[in-house]
Design a protein around this motif. Structure first.
Motif, short mmCIF file in Angstrom:
data_model
loop_
_atom_site.label_atom_id
_atom_site.label_comp_id
_atom_site.label_asym_id
_atom_site.label_seq_id
_atom_site.Cartn_x
_atom_site.Cartn_y
_atom_site.Cartn_z
N PHE A 1 29.28 37.19 -18.68
CA PHE A 1 28.80 36.89 -17.55
C PHE A 1 29.31 38.23 -16.38
O PHE A 1 28.90 37.92 -15.24
CB PHE A 1 29.45 35.81 -17.00
CG PHE A 1 28.89 34.56 -17.66
CD1 PHE A 1 29.49 33.74 -18.82
CD2 PHE A 1 27.71 33.96 -17.48
CE1 PHE A 1 28.93 32.75 -19.41
CE2 PHE A 1 27.08 32.98 -18.02
CZ PHE A 1 27.75 32.24 -18.89
N THR B 1 30.95 33.04 -11.39
CA THR B 1 29.74 32.20 -11.59
C THR B 1 30.38 30.63 -11.91
O THR B 1 31.36 30.52 -12.72
CB THR B 1 29.02 32.37 -13.00
OG1 THR B 1 28.74 33.83 -12.91
CG2 THR B 1 27.37 31.67 -13.28
N LYS C 1 26.95 28.49 -15.62
CA LYS C 1 27.30 29.11 -17.04
C LYS C 1 26.63 28.12 -18.21
O LYS C 1 26.12 28.80 -19.01
CB LYS C 1 28.68 29.18 -17.48
CG LYS C 1 29.34 30.28 -16.40
CD LYS C 1 30.92 30.48 -16.84
CE LYS C 1 31.30 31.59 -15.97
NZ LYS C 1 32.86 31.78 -16.17
N TYR D 1 22.01 37.31 -18.79
CA TYR D 1 23.12 37.95 -19.24
C TYR D 1 23.14 38.46 -20.75
O TYR D 1 22.15 37.73 -21.46
CB TYR D 1 24.34 36.89 -19.00
CG TYR D 1 24.62 36.54 -17.52
CD1 TYR D 1 24.10 35.12 -17.27
CD2 TYR D 1 25.12 37.20 -16.56
CE1 TYR D 1 24.37 34.70 -16.21
CE2 TYR D 1 25.41 36.93 -15.37
CZ TYR D 1 24.97 35.73 -15.18
OH TYR D 1 24.91 35.14 -13.91
#
Lengths: 324, 444
Positions: B89, B94, B99, B274
């Motif tokens: 990440f 975040t 996530k 990501y």
């Protein structure tokens, strides 16, 4: 014996639709399967230098949301519970010899539901299409009403057996963790029931009228003729396979045998229901006539007490119906 | 003279009788012999001091590069390999919900890629352990280069086209592609990517090709060398891409896999946000069920079939027993040979399907040996042939319309092989054996 048979038939006629509805209810209530490979879960890895400690910990650990535990790999599976609650539960009786690694596992379960549904429909449509071709080829033109009567036993038994099987799995999943392997017999169930109906389709004379009763009878007699050989095959195959693959595969084979039983019951229900429907009208007539016959008998002379020709004919007709 | 003439005239009838009689039986037995030879394992035994090895016709003899000819060790009853790919990440903050949302999206995207490429025997799941968010890939033993495969499957999938000299991004984008992204093959450059650009983008396309070729980068790393190969390519704005990865130069199978996974990136609307990095450590997961060899399964199967044959001899008599044995051998050797030819992977689903279809075949054989007359035999043959066609059609439709079939793929391949076998046996083998062993000697 006749009374017992009639009672069993009545029970069968009532129980199968009730089981069908219960299965649907259970599937909705459990949202599929309660404890299973197909839902997100929390895995707890139990790690220790001594494998005995791992086994003891796993065997002694009990929790209402524990889905499954594997003492060989040292993993405990939880479902329908948050990660925080799992950690709290594990912290209740800490063990210095044990390390616990908590992981949240996410699965993509929509894929299974969609793929099974497409398979379910595809199998039915493919077999229905080929069966239509066979019947049309053998009989020439076929009426719409005949076609509906033709497909009715197949579609009902196909739907009933699949839903009851899934419902049974849903019930079992409340107490036993269901893996993907135990689920695979459902695919074979759909194919097997279609194969049985495929063979039942053959043998219609061009002049023979298509009725639900006749089709139900052919369907059921075909299934009956294959059931005993199937049991013999299962007796030969399954123990050998269990010995060679291990006792962990027993649920898979058991699921397959259960699927055959469900197919048998669903087809039997159709046949019994169709047959009973035709028989009920004659039964009602007999019930209505009985009191009148009793009054007359006390006044009858010896000549008049002999059975009339009409009664004999009716009895013959009933016997014919029963044979069918 | 008359006698000679009558003998000469009877020859065609005798020839016809021979071909429709014992020759059929001979062909049916020859069928068993040929396919039986094909499925033999490597057997060797000692005579005095010499070791004699039975010649086994491995299918790899047809092509020295062929990897066909053996079963593959699949899931469930053989160990599997696990590779973890950890999501990075980065340094940005975040929230946990974001996530988890990304992980679900990544899982769905990777599953779609696996489905599109047809890697039905790879399992993927996502795991959250502490602060580590990862995708876990499980491969059967026979997969090679699994770390590289994991990297390909879990990439972001961001496609750009760059200048080879200064790595500057070119004006052409993947959205300017006008055709399907195909995998093509030529003897000189082997398998490669192939697609066309829009005619509106001809100018940008020509600029891109000013240095003879340009690069297609995935996640910022040049991955494919794009160029024009045939004369017709320039008129249709066609471009071909050769993979730059060194593993693809030596391994043909991996090269195809590499290209197919790349093709799957083009079907996604946006790349993943990501990146994920695979762990180089491969974890071996022991078999979920007993660890077996193919030979052991074959021995168990043989014992079971002998038991069924003995039962048939006792219940139905000697002739029918022999007919049953020959018909059983026919379907056993034929199906095993075909499964070996397609390098079927042995898993629990494979075994379940094989034994269920064997049970169905046994029931069908019992139906054949109980025929009373030729009309019944012909009907049985017709039914079996039609059933075979039906099963084959069903399997092909499942493979076409249920791409997310997963573990059921092994079952489908077995059912397809049995369907094909029924087609052949209903047409010839079972009919010939029943006719020549049972019906011919039936008392009228």
């Amino acid at each position: 014996m006749n009374k017992l048979k009639r009672t069993l038939k009545t029970l069968l006629i009532i129980l199968v639709p009730v089981t069908f509805l219960l299965s649907i209810g259970l599937l909705i209530y459990s949202k599929g399967f309660h404890y299973s490979d197909f839902k997100n879960r929390i895995e707890v890895n139990v790690i220790s230098d001594n494998p005995e400690n791992v086994k003891n910990f796993i065997n002694n650990f009990n929790h209402s949301n524990k889905a499954y535990s594997n003492s060989e790999t040292g993993v405990i599976y939880f479902q329908h519970i948050g990660k925080v609650q799992v950690e709290e539960a594990l912290a209740v009786n800490p063990d210095e010899n044990i390390n616990l690694e908590v992981k949240e596992v996410l699965v993509n379960n929509k894929v299974l539901i969609e793929s099974y549904f497409v398979f379910f429909v595809l199998t039915f449509v493919t077999f229905a299409g080929v069966i239509f071709y066979i019947v049309l080829k053998d009989r020439g033109i076929i009426k719409l009403s005949e076609l509906i009567k033709f497909y009715l036993p197949y579609s009902i038994s196909y739907l009933i057996s699949s839903v009851i099987f899934l419902g049974l799995f849903s019930l079992i999943s409340r107490f036993y963790y269901l893996s993907e392997f135990e689920f695979t017999p459902i695919y074979l169930l759909n194919i097997l029931i279609s194969i049985v109906f495929f063979f039942a389709v053959y043998g219609f004379d061009k002049e023979e009228e298509i009725t639900t009763l006749i089709i139900g009878r052919k369907y059921f007699s075909k299934l009956e003729s294959y059931t005993l050989p199937f049991i013999i095959c299962a007796i030969c195959f399954i123990p050998a396979l269990v010995i060679s693959l291990g006792i962990k595969t027993i649920p898979v084979w058991a699921a397959f045998l259960v699927s055959w039983i469900i197919i048998y019951v669903s087809v039997r229900w159709i046949y019994t229901f169709a047959f009973t429907r035709f028989d009920l009208s004659s039964v009602r007539e007999r019930i209505k006539r009985k009191p009148a016959k009793k009054e007359k008998r006390s006044e009858l002379t010896s000549e008049e007490s002999r059975p009339r020709k009409k009664d004999k004919d009716k009895k013959k007709k009933k016997k014919k119906n029963k044979k069918i | 003279m008359k006698r000679l003439l009558s003998i000469l005239l009877s020859i065609p009838t005798k020839i016809r009788a021979f071909f429709s009689g014992k020759f059929k039986l001979f062909l049916a037995l020859l069928f068993i012999g040929v396919f039986g030879f094909l499925v033999l394992p490597n057997l060797s035994f000692k005579i005095n001091d010499q070791v004699v090895t039975l010649p086994s016709l491995d299918f790899s003899a047809t092509n020295e590069n062929s990897i066909l000819g053996n079963f593959r060790r699949g899931r469930d009853i053989f160990p599997t390999q696990e590779v973890k790919s950890v999501v990075d990440f980065g340094l940005e903050e975040t929230s946990e919900e974001s996530k988890i949302e990304f992980l679900n999206l990544a899982l769905k995207t990777v599953s779609n890629r696996i489905t599109r490429v047809g890697l039905h025997d790879i399992d993927v799941r996502s795991e959250i352990s502490g602060n580590e968010y990862s995708l876990i890939f499980t491969y059967p033993e026979y997969y090679k280069n699994i770390v590289e495969t994991t990297r390909l499957l879990s990439r972001k999938g961001e496609i750009t086209f760059v200048n080879p000299s200064d790595q500057q991004e070119l004006a052409i984008k993947d959205s300017d592609i006008a055709s399907n992204i195909d995998i093509a093959y030529t003897p000189n450059i082997q398998s490669h990517l192939k697609f066309n650009y829009n005619q509106d983008k001809s100018t940008d396309f020509l600029i891109a090709l000013s240095q003879q070729y340009f690069y297609m980068s995935i996640d910022g790393i040049p991955d494919f060398q794009m160029f024009q190969y045939e004369q017709t390519d320039s008129t249709t704005n066609t471009v071909r891409g050769l993979p730059l990865n060194t593993l693809t130069q030596t391994d043909i199978a991996f090269r195809d896999l590499y290209i197919n996974i790349t093709r799957s990136y083009f079907t996604e609307k946006i790349p993943l946000k990501y990146a994920s990095t695979p762990d180089q450590n491969i974890k071996t997961i022991p078999a979920q069920y007993s660890n077996l060899s193919v030979r052991y399964i074959a021995i168990v199967s043989t014992v079971v079939f002998i038991a069924l044959a003995v039962f048939t001899f006792i219940k139905f008599g000697i002739r029918k027993g022999f007919a049953f044995s020959f018909m059983t051998l026919t379907y056993l050797v034929f199906t095993v040979a075909l499964l070996k030819y397609i390098s079927a992977s042995i898993s629990l689903n494979f075994l379940i399907a094989y034994f269920i279809m064997s049970a169905v075949s046994t029931l069908l054989i019992w139906r054949f040996i109980n025929v009373e007359e030729k009309a019944d035999l012909n009907l049985g043959g017709k039914q079996l042939t039609r059933l075979g066609i039906l099963l084959m059609i069903l399997c092909l439709l499942i493979l076409r319309f249920v791409p997310t079939i997963g573990r059921f793929y092994d079952m489908v391949s077995v059912i397809f092989i049995f369907g094909f076998s029924y087609l052949v046996f209903g047409f010839f083998n079972f009919k010939a054996l029943t006719e020549q062993i049972i019906l011919k000697y039936k008392k009228r």
